[in-house]
Design a protein around this motif. Structure first.
Motif, PDB file in Angstrom:
ATOM      1  N   GLY A 174       0.827  -1.201   0.000  1.00 45.91           N
ATOM      2  CA  GLY A 174       0.000   0.000   0.000  1.00 45.91           C
ATOM      3  C   GLY A 174       0.860   1.248   0.000  1.00 45.91           C
ATOM      4  O   GLY A 174       1.934   1.281   0.600  1.00 45.91           O
ATOM      5  N   MET A 175       0.391   2.287  -0.689  1.00 48.09           N
ATOM      6  CA  MET A 175       1.141   3.547  -0.705  1.00 48.09           C
ATOM      7  C   MET A 175       0.197   4.713  -0.541  1.00 48.09           C
ATOM      8  O   MET A 175      -0.845   4.785  -1.200  1.00 48.09           O
ATOM      9  CB  MET A 175       1.947   3.691  -1.994  1.00 48.09           C
ATOM     10  CG  MET A 175       2.894   4.887  -1.982  1.00 48.09           C
ATOM     11  SD  MET A 175       4.241   4.712  -3.158  1.00 48.09           S
ATOM     12  CE  MET A 175       5.181   6.214  -2.809  1.00 48.09           C
ATOM     13  N   VAL A 176       0.579   5.634   0.337  1.00 46.97           N
ATOM     14  CA  VAL A 176      -0.182   6.849   0.592  1.00 46.97           C
ATOM     15  C   VAL A 176       0.726   8.020   0.233  1.00 46.97           C
ATOM     16  O   VAL A 176       1.849   8.129   0.736  1.00 46.97           O
ATOM     17  CB  VAL A 176      -0.624   6.932   2.064  1.00 46.97           C
ATOM     18  CG1 VAL A 176      -1.372   8.230   2.336  1.00 46.97           C
ATOM     19  CG2 VAL A 176      -1.494   5.729   2.421  1.00 46.97           C
ATOM     20  N   ASN A 186      -5.049  11.844  -4.208  1.00 43.76           N
ATOM     21  CA  ASN A 186      -5.251  11.038  -5.420  1.00 43.76           C
ATOM     22  C   ASN A 186      -6.560  10.250  -5.409  1.00 43.76           C
ATOM     23  O   ASN A 186      -6.620   9.136  -5.942  1.00 43.76           O
ATOM     24  CB  ASN A 186      -4.062  10.076  -5.641  1.00 43.76           C
ATOM     25  CG  ASN A 186      -2.764  10.811  -5.910  1.00 43.76           C
ATOM     26  OD1 ASN A 186      -2.769  11.948  -6.372  1.00 43.76           O
ATOM     27  ND2 ASN A 186      -1.649  10.179  -5.613  1.00 43.76           N
ATOM     28  N   LEU A 187      -7.590  10.805  -4.795  1.00 46.76           N
ATOM     29  CA  LEU A 187      -8.905  10.170  -4.837  1.00 46.76           C
ATOM     30  C   LEU A 187      -9.611  10.563  -6.134  1.00 46.76           C
ATOM     31  O   LEU A 187      -9.359  11.627  -6.703  1.00 46.76           O
ATOM     32  CB  LEU A 187      -9.753  10.599  -3.642  1.00 46.76           C
ATOM     33  CG  LEU A 187      -9.175  10.292  -2.257  1.00 46.76           C
ATOM     34  CD1 LEU A 187     -10.059  10.904  -1.171  1.00 46.76           C
ATOM     35  CD2 LEU A 187      -9.021   8.798  -2.041  1.00 46.76           C
ATOM     36  N   PHE A 188     -10.497   9.688  -6.605  1.00 45.81           N
ATOM     37  CA  PHE A 188     -11.300  10.026  -7.780  1.00 45.81           C
ATOM     38  C   PHE A 188     -12.386  11.013  -7.347  1.00 45.81           C
ATOM     39  O   PHE A 188     -13.287  10.644  -6.580  1.00 45.81           O
ATOM     40  CB  PHE A 188     -11.929   8.774  -8.380  1.00 45.81           C
ATOM     41  CG  PHE A 188     -10.929   7.797  -8.936  1.00 45.81           C
ATOM     42  CD1 PHE A 188     -10.181   8.125 -10.052  1.00 45.81           C
ATOM     43  CD2 PHE A 188     -10.746   6.555  -8.342  1.00 45.81           C
ATOM     44  CE1 PHE A 188      -9.252   7.227 -10.579  1.00 45.81           C
ATOM     45  CE2 PHE A 188      -9.825   5.658  -8.858  1.00 45.81           C
ATOM     46  CZ  PHE A 188      -9.076   5.993  -9.977  1.00 45.81           C
ATOM     47  N   VAL A 238      -9.228   8.709   4.061  1.00 52.74           N
ATOM     48  CA  VAL A 238      -9.842   7.853   3.038  1.00 52.74           C
ATOM     49  C   VAL A 238      -8.748   7.182   2.209  1.00 52.74           C
ATOM     50  O   VAL A 238      -8.835   5.987   1.882  1.00 52.74           O
ATOM     51  CB  VAL A 238     -10.791   8.667   2.128  1.00 52.74           C
ATOM     52  CG1 VAL A 238     -11.257   7.820   0.942  1.00 52.74           C
ATOM     53  CG2 VAL A 238     -11.996   9.170   2.917  1.00 52.74           C
ATOM     54  N   ALA A 239      -7.703   7.932   1.867  1.00 54.25           N
ATOM     55  CA  ALA A 239      -6.608   7.364   1.081  1.00 54.25           C
ATOM     56  C   ALA A 239      -5.920   6.224   1.838  1.00 54.25           C
ATOM     57  O   ALA A 239      -5.534   5.209   1.242  1.00 54.25           O
ATOM     58  CB  ALA A 239      -5.602   8.455   0.716  1.00 54.25           C
TER      59      ALA A 239
END
Length: 254
Positions: free
Chosen positions: A94-96, A101-103, A159-160
């Protein structure tokens, strides 16, 4: 001794004539939290992006869980994997990022379930159940129908984090996850990261949050001009740095 979960040797990366990583070695045990510090341009973000093959190293290798990332070894040499195989490997890392970078045109729930359905093969109802549990975990229960533009920066970053956790990763990478946030929102993201660390998640965190490093890290790594110049427990690296560049950096930020 148990083999490290993350094993990096001789990692070199250049962009044109500029050498960004100069032979980085790094081992991270399962469940360990490593905080990477260093001045701007020292190679911190490039190191993270090489760990999940978002950047292709020029030399050296990365192993996660004993598996070469981005390559297979055959005939005495490394051969780059096909994109689909690299995508499968990245699914467990996983990468944050600094930016969320949310749609923006999809709800929080839709942001969380897309990759588990497309990559992990979960049913949509199963992925939605996991997503709701993760939103509760990051303090956003009941916000699954919200759109990212209606959330604060801290909420979007949480959220990310939940989106990355939805892929059931064995390793989490954080690239300055609080640097784009207003100061009053930083704490809520760091709190989620503290809880994640206490749960036993293996984490590599690039950050300038020295308090977080002191409190949560098992190991602090100081990177300068693409080299690891100091590494050890937070009490040693942050309070008694041996390298001149580490001393100068910490004097400026503390």
């Amino acid at each position: 001794m148990t083999a490290p979960l993350v094993h990096v040797r001789g990692l070199v990366k250049s962009f044109g004539s500029h050498r960004v990583l100069e032979g980085v070695d790094l081992d991270v045990a399962a469940g360990e939290v490593v905080v990477v510090l260093g001045p701007s341009g020292s190679g911190k973000s490039t190191l993270l992006r090489c760990l999940n093959h978002l950047e292709r190293p020029d030399a050296g290798f990365v192993q996660v869980g004993g598996e070469l990332i981005g390559y297979r070894y055959a005939g005495g040499r490394l051969h780059e994997l096909r994109p689909a195989a690299i995508t499968r490997q990245r699914a467990r890392i996983g990468m944050v990022f600094q930016q969320f970078n949310l749609f923006p045109h999809r709800t929080v729930l839709a942001n969380l379930i897309e990759a588990p359905v497309a990559v992990r093969g979960l049913r949509r109802d199963e992925a939605a159940g996991v997503a709701r549990e993760l939103l509760d975990r990051v303090g956003l229960a009941g916000r699954e129908d919200a759109y990212p533009g209606r959330l604060s920066g801290g909420q979007q970053q949480r959220v990310a984090i939940a989106r990355a956790l939805a892929m059931n990763p064995r390793l989490m990478l954080f690239d300055e996850p609080t640097s784009a946030l207003d100061p009053e929102l930083v704490g809520e993201v760091l709190s989620v990261m503290r809880d994640l660390a206490s749960s036993g998640m293996t984490m590599i965190v690039v950050t300038h949050e020295i308090g977080f490093a002191r409190e949560v890290a098992d190991t602090v790594v100081f990177l300068d001009q693409g080299r690891v110049v100091e590494s050890g427990p937070p009490a040693d690296v942050l309070s008694r740095p041996r390298h001149e560049r580490a001393r100068a950096f910490l004097a400026a930020v503390l």
